[in-house]
Design an enzyme around this catalytic site. Structure first.
Site, PDB file in Angstrom:
ATOM      1  N   GLU A  44       0.830  -1.205   0.000  1.00 27.12           N
ATOM      2  CA  GLU A  44       0.000   0.000   0.000  1.00 27.12           C
ATOM      3  C   GLU A  44       0.858   1.245   0.000  1.00 27.12           C
ATOM      4  O   GLU A  44       2.006   1.234   0.462  1.00 27.12           O
ATOM      5  CB  GLU A  44      -0.937   0.071   1.213  1.00 27.12           C
ATOM      6  N   SER A  45       0.272   2.310  -0.516  1.00 26.47           N
ATOM      7  CA  SER A  45       0.829   3.651  -0.418  1.00 26.47           C
ATOM      8  C   SER A  45      -0.251   4.566   0.139  1.00 26.47           C
ATOM      9  O   SER A  45      -1.440   4.381  -0.130  1.00 26.47           O
ATOM     10  CB  SER A  45       1.296   4.169  -1.784  1.00 26.47           C
TER      11      SER A  45
END
Length: 279
Positions: A44-45
């Site tokens: 994830e970012s």
């Protein structure tokens, strides 16, 4: 845009769970954030969007899709924000709801973040879905810890809790990627919270994440929060409680997640961890 790279739930850049962080994503479209997350190619970012009231909106993207909440990216983004702006409290508005975070910096410069999840809850899993889940995992019912029932748990995102009777069983991860991905999409699950409980206060965890295009997530704060709520709701822990979750050891990226479980059944679960920049 400037994309920072941080490893969460560790003080070693080679450990924990890496996340991309954009401290000011103002003006970026959904497609631009999704494309950036795909380029970074971490599980994830996090994309922060400052608000006029001083709070922050935050969006989370895996390489393939947006997710409503991500614990390790929250810790990474909060530590990155503290490194740039100073430690202190943050109010993050996620798709799952308000998540309050406090950051502190030690005398040697290590920054720690503690987030408080949204109110957790659990749901029963039908016998049919449970059978499909174990089949996709290639687990047998005899592999399970009979004290910890298979149940879906939520603290910002949904994660089925599946407990192994032995640490050796947890160490074997050889699931059917397409079958598990399809089942998780059908059920709206983000990761699978595979655990082995060594004691009431020590848990080992692994998190398959095929919907994000990731075989395994190295350290999963959202699933840790969901687990804390699951243990409280089912009366499987003495309250108030503190857990230590070890995750990522089987991947060669060890991380440590500290979970605080308040007595109040409506209170959010506290998730604490370090994060460090990845050079």
């Amino acid at each position: 845009m400037q994309i920072l790279r941080y490893a969460a739930f560790t003080t070693d850049p080679a450990g924990g769970n890496p996340a991309g962080v954009v401290l000011d994503a103002t003006g970026l479209t959904d497609s631009e954030m999704q494309a950036a997350a795909a380029r970074v190619n971490y599980s994830e970012s996090a994309f922060l969007l400052p608000r006029p009231d001083g709070d922050l909106d935050v969006r989370y993207f895996s390489p393939l899709a947006e997710v409503p909440f991500c614990g390790h990216a929250t810790v990474a983004a909060s530590v990155a924000h503290a490194a740039a702006n100073g430690a202190g409290p943050l109010r993050l508005h996620t798709r799952a709801g308000l998540v309050e975070v406090s950051t502190t910096e030690s005398e040697v410069g290590e920054i720690t973040a503690t987030l408080v999840s949204v109110t957790p809850r659990t749901e029963e899993i039908s016998a049919e879905v449970r059978t499909a889940l174990l089949s996709a995992l290639r687990w047998d019912p005899a592999d399970l810890d009979v004290v910890l029932p298979v149940r879906a748990a939520y603290a910002g995102a949904w994660h089925p809790v599946v407990a192994a009777g032995t640490r050796a069983r947890l160490a074997e991860l050889n699931y059917d990627f397409p079958a598990l991905s399809d089942l998780m999409a059908e059920q709206g699950w983000t990761t699978i919270q595979l655990i082995h409980r060594e004691s009431e206060s020590v848990v080992h965890s692994r998190n398959p994440f095929p919907p994000g295009g990731v075989v395994e997530d190295p350290a999963t704060g959202a699933a840790a929060a969901a687990l804390g709520g699951y243990l409280r709701e089912l009366g499987l822990v003495t309250l108030p409680a503190a857990l230590t979750i070890y995750q990522g050891d089987d991947l060669g990226r060890p991380g440590v997640i500290t979970v605080g479980i308040p007595t109040d059944p409506t209170a959010g679960i506290h998730i604490t961890g370090h994060a460090v920049p990845i050079d």
